[in-house]
Design a protein around this motif. Structure first.
Motif, short mmCIF file in Angstrom:
data_model
loop_
_atom_site.label_atom_id
_atom_site.label_comp_id
_atom_site.label_asym_id
_atom_site.label_seq_id
_atom_site.Cartn_x
_atom_site.Cartn_y
_atom_site.Cartn_z
N ALA A 104 0.82 -1.21 0.00
CA ALA A 104 0.00 0.00 0.00
C ALA A 104 0.86 1.27 0.00
O ALA A 104 0.59 2.21 -0.75
CB ALA A 104 -0.93 -0.01 1.21
N ASP A 152 2.46 2.30 -3.21
CA ASP A 152 1.51 2.94 -4.12
C ASP A 152 1.23 4.37 -3.71
O ASP A 152 1.10 5.25 -4.56
CB ASP A 152 0.22 2.13 -4.14
CG ASP A 152 -0.55 2.39 -5.39
OD1 ASP A 152 -0.07 1.97 -6.45
OD2 ASP A 152 -1.61 3.03 -5.32
N LEU A 212 -2.85 0.01 -4.06
CA LEU A 212 -3.18 0.54 -2.74
C LEU A 212 -4.39 -0.18 -2.18
O LEU A 212 -4.39 -0.66 -1.03
CB LEU A 212 -3.45 2.05 -2.85
CG LEU A 212 -3.97 2.74 -1.61
CD1 LEU A 212 -2.95 2.67 -0.50
CD2 LEU A 212 -4.31 4.17 -1.90
N GLY A 230 -3.49 -3.71 -1.33
CA GLY A 230 -2.77 -3.80 -0.07
C GLY A 230 -3.70 -3.71 1.13
O GLY A 230 -3.58 -4.46 2.09
N ILE A 231 -4.66 -2.77 1.05
CA ILE A 231 -5.59 -2.60 2.18
C ILE A 231 -6.48 -3.83 2.33
O ILE A 231 -6.68 -4.33 3.45
CB ILE A 231 -6.42 -1.32 1.97
CG1 ILE A 231 -5.52 -0.10 2.15
CG2 ILE A 231 -7.57 -1.26 2.96
CD1 ILE A 231 -6.16 1.20 1.79
#
Lengths: 502, 391
Positions: free
Chosen positions: A287, A290, B326, B329-330
């Protein structure tokens, strides 16, 4: 003497092997050549050390293998770069963080009664994560369509001209609305973090002080927001040196705060479950990479100009004359060596001794060292180990971010550098022994010097005393040298040079 | 987790027929998939005029979205095999390896280099060589890295994988490996080209996938597999009983290495291109994510994880564009937090709890005897708090 030998046998053997190899390689070189290679190696080593020391401390104390450490390094570098070259980003985002922080502080102290409700006592875990999810949703809503890339446009400022900021920034009203929303979204987060029991720290805090802290944060955010245009002009008008110091401070502060937040939100609920923690840091790595690429772009920035201490186009005779002349390079045995690298070495040594003194001489250092040995025992003795954990996580992340800032004028900043430095730091920590502070220093020193000599070996070859022809390696060999060293050390001594026996 | 007797993977086929039917249903669906897809989402304009209905169906399966989704499933098979092999290490033996991409990438590179113009072996020979190479590679690096444990093993394997990554990028072997560009368009035999004969490749991948699944199941249920699980749960105890745990860990390492190498070879044949990225740590992280999301210590889990990650990646990229990692990943972190045993593991634990509650209720009514309920709660204990893969 015998005791010294017994205690440090592996270290002494490693040192002898290392010196032998060093002598064999340098024998055919001129002194000035190997001296400058050695200095390059130590430069690299002190950058590695800033990343590796935090990694080692975090692993030693908490058994957490932090895969997001490299991302924090890059984040520090970018925050430093922004402070140094384009403070507009800071003026437009700092108020957000401050109002979020104010909301969290406020709700954390006044949210205690929430956990006393009968209804919430049954499922605290689900409520906890629900509150955090609510807060995340609110944060996403309040940051919607925030023109981060336009605010962060570097093209204009890189030349050094005056930046026209008015059109890129959002109008003040929108910014205030976003800040207010962020304050509100901080509230559920704070409630989630509020202590559940009476004996936990923080529950007996003076409410007046909490209110004051939150108020100060809010006013500070508001002031930064209102003063964003004059503030930016003022920052860009400051001297280069002052701005660089500011970049160092703000960069490492950002890293430390992020580290503390990561520990509290992701790591703390999962102590005793190292695989979950490791996997969570992996998710954070995905995360965070990014986020960094989204805010600062994927392409990277060339090395930023070092402060004026290191930019005069001349060559100083010695270190002492450099202080007056502020030359770009320093004479080392008749060869020029960039003075900024001397600064990196100096800073590395400074951090090494400062953290060393902190660990050896202070009460908190004593707790950390005791915690590395047996954290349960420390807890039994009535010391709040959790708070020390957060502190060490913040310290380690802050050091990594500091490394990022000082690497920026030397290597430039690009998103992929985090992975590179993280791998080297892992290797160094494993060589030195997981959780050992001097081990991290020795490991990074070995790696840095090996890498510098490897690069030299590739560039110009090495004449070994027992060979006629000059040996020359491929670039792959220089890259692989650190990995090879690690494999050899681990196969000979599985716990690393300074590691405890299992 | 697998030590409970209600798991499908433990039950012999004959006795547990009712438990097998969901698997056979999935298999039947996968076998029929190209035809179903061809009839529904295939491109009708791809059919040549005057073709018989059989030819028409065949042509429709090779067109449009039917072809695309077959490709997606082939990727899922490949990654499923890879994730399954990783779970043999992490979930069944408790070895946390960060260098598993080494085997995957080496398999891909080996088959590509061997059938490329400098060597130009026939495909069969090349595949045999892949098995041999990954066998030798996993024995060598297994013996070296299994000397250490836990995080150190993770680091050592990471370093070994990094060595292969650097080797694949090195300019010295540009003639064979293509250095940082990789190899593209090496001569895969025409009868196996995934571009022209997608359905044929699909069935090949499916057969291979089923064989690897059954082989892994056989391994896990065999006596050595049981020792592997014992090693995972408590290595010290397994040693005390008299097992040479090193040997069993090596068996797991070699099996995982060979499966991963074959998955890599299949991936190279499907994509007709190889790049150093195949060997990078990111691939290991991908496969780790699949295993964790699906469920560590189960055979179905990693495959489910591969399905989810592939589909999630596809949809997220379509919805969110470049910032999809993103979100990924979350989502990944949320799954780790809320489903600590992965999707399959959590489902199993829940169904066990359901079964236990059911048993208690039956006992209240006097239908079931005391022993069954006690047994149910015992298996519940087996699924207890200690997650596998912890060293």
């Amino acid at each position: 003497m015998k005791k010294l030998w017994q205690n440090n046998r592996s270290l002494i053997i490693a040192l002898i092997i290392f010196l032998g190899a060093f002598a064999a390689i340098t024998q055919s070189m001129e002194a000035k050549v190997w001296a400058s290679i050695l200095l390059s190696g130590i430069t690299l080593a002190s950058l590695y050390f800033l990343v590796a020391s935090g990694l080692s401390l975090i692993f030693g104390l908490m058994d957490v293998l932090n895969f997001a450490h490299g991302s924090i390094f890059v984040l520090g570098a970018y925050v430093g770069l922004s402070t140094y070259a384009n403070p507009r980003l800071l003026f437009n985002t700092l108020p957000f963080f401050l109002s979020l922080g104010a909301g969290i502080t406020l709700a954390r102290s006044f949210g205690v009664p929430f956990w006393r409700l009968k209804r919430t006592q049954n499922k605290p875990q689900w409520f906890f994560w629900g509150l955090i999810a609510l807060s995340l949703v609110l944060i996403t809503l309040s940051l919607r369509e925030f023109p981060i890339r336009a605010i962060n446009a570097f093209g204009v400022t890189a030349v050094g001209g005056i930046v026209s900021t008015a059109e890129a920034q959002e109008p003040m009203g929108t910014m205030l609305l976003r800040s207010a929303l962020l304050f509100i979204s901080g509230l559920p987060f704070g409630i989630a973090l509020a202590p559940r029991e009476d004996y936990q720290e923080g529950s007996r805090r003076n409410p007046g002080r909490v209110l004051l802290t939150a108020l100060i944060l809010l006013i500070l955010g508001l002031a930064i927001l209102l003063l964003r245009d004059p503030g930016e002009k003022f920052m860009l008008g400051l001297s280069v040196d002052l701005r660089f110091v500011l970049a160092l401070v703000l960069g490492s502060l950002a890293g430390a705060l992020l580290g503390a937040a990561v520990e509290i939100v992701l790591i703390r609920p999962f102590y005793g479950n190292p695989v979950t923690q490791l996997v969570l840091t992996l998710g954070l790595l995905i995360a965070l990479t990014d986020v960094i690429e989204g805010v600062w772009g994927e392409e990277g920035h060339p090395p930023m100009t070092p402060p004026s201490l290191f930019t005069e186009p001349c060559r100083s005779e010695s270190l002492f004359s450099w202080f007056g002349e502020k030359c770009r390079s320093i004479d080392v045995l008749g060869r020029a060596f960039p003075s900024y690298r001397v600064f990196i070495i100096f800073l590395g040594i400074l951090v090494f001794s400062a953290v060393g003194v902190l660990l050896r001489r202070s009460r908190i250092g004593m707790i950390i060292r005791a915690g590395v040995q047996d954290s349960e025992m420390v807890q039994v003795l009535g010391i709040n180990v959790r708070r020390v954990f957060t502190l060490v996580f913040a310290l380690g992340s802050g050091l990594a971010a500091l490394g990022g800032v000082i690497a920026a004028p030397f290597l430039g900043v690009y998103p992929a550098m985090g992975g590179i430095f993280q791998l080297q730091a892992f290797i160094a920590v494993v060589i030195g022994g997981m959780g050992s502070y001097p081990g991290a220093a020795v490991g990074t020193l070995i790696l840095g010097i090996a890498r510098a000599f490897g690069d030299h070996f590739v560039a110009s070859g090495i004449e070994l005393p027992f060979l006629e022809t000059t040996l020359r390696g491929s670039p792959a060999l220089a890259k692989a040298s650190t990995v090879l060293i690690m494999a050899i050390v681990l196969l000979v001594k599985p716990a690393g040079i300074f590691g405890k026996k299992e | 987790m697998t030590s409970s007797t209600t798991n499908i993977e433990d039950a012999p086929l004959k006795k547990a027929w009712p438990q097998w039917w969901p698997y056979l249903a999935v298999l039947a669906f996968l076998i029929l998939f190209p035809f179903l897809a061809g009839l529904t989402i295939g491109d009708p304009s791809a059919v040549e005029p005057g073709a018989g209905w059989l030819t028409a169906v065949a042509q429709r399966t090779e067109s449009g979205y039917a072809k695309f989704w077959q490709g997606m499933l082939i990727q899922i098979f490949i990654w499923g095999i890879f994730a399954l092999s990783y779970d043999l290490l992490l979930g069944f033996t408790g070895i946390l390896s960060f260098g598993h991409a080494m085997f995957f990438g080496t398999g891909a590179y080996a088959v590509a280099i061997l059938i490329d113009k400098h060597v130009s072996w026939p495909l069969g020979w090349a595949l045999a060589a892949v098995i041999l190479i990954s066998l030798m590679q996993s024995i060598i690096f297994g013996v070296l890295s299994l000397r250490v444990k836990g995080v150190y093993l993770a680091m050592v394997t990471l370093a070994f994988a990094e060595m292969f990554f650097i080797l694949s990028e090195a300019g010295d072997f540009r003639k064979y490996t293509g250095a940082d560009d990789g190899l593209h368009g090496f001569p895969v035999p025409d009868y196996l080209s995934a571009a022209d004969h997608r359905t044929r490749f699909y069935y090949l991948a499916l057969i291979f996938f089923v064989i690897v699944f059954l082989a892994a199941r056989r391994l896990v249920n065999s006596p050595p597999g049981r020792v592997m699980i014992a090693t995972r749960d408590n290595e010290h105890r397994a040693t005390t009983i008299g097992f040479d745990t090193f040997r069993y860990k090596l068996i797991a390492f070699v099996a995982a290495g060979v499966f991963a190498g074959l998955a890599g070879a299949l991936s190279a044949l499907y994509n007709v291109s190889i790049t150093p990225a195949l060997l990078s740590t990111d691939r290991t992280i991908d496969v780790l994510a699949m295993t964790i999301i699906g469920g560590v210590g189960t055979l179905v889990g990693p495959i489910t994880g591969a399905v989810i990650v592939q589909l999630l990646g596809y949809w997220l990229e379509r919805w969110f564009g470049s910032s999809w990692t993103l979100i990924y990943g979350i989502i990944f972190m949320l799954i780790v937090v809320f489903l600590p045993y992965g999707i399959i593991g959590t489902l199993r634990a829940r169904s066990l709890r359901l079964k236990e509650g059911w048993g208690r209720w039956l006992k209240l009514l006097g239908i079931k005897s005391e022993g069954d309920a006690a047994f149910a709660s015992h298996t519940e204990m087996d699924n207890g708090d200690q997650p596998p893969g912890q060293s």
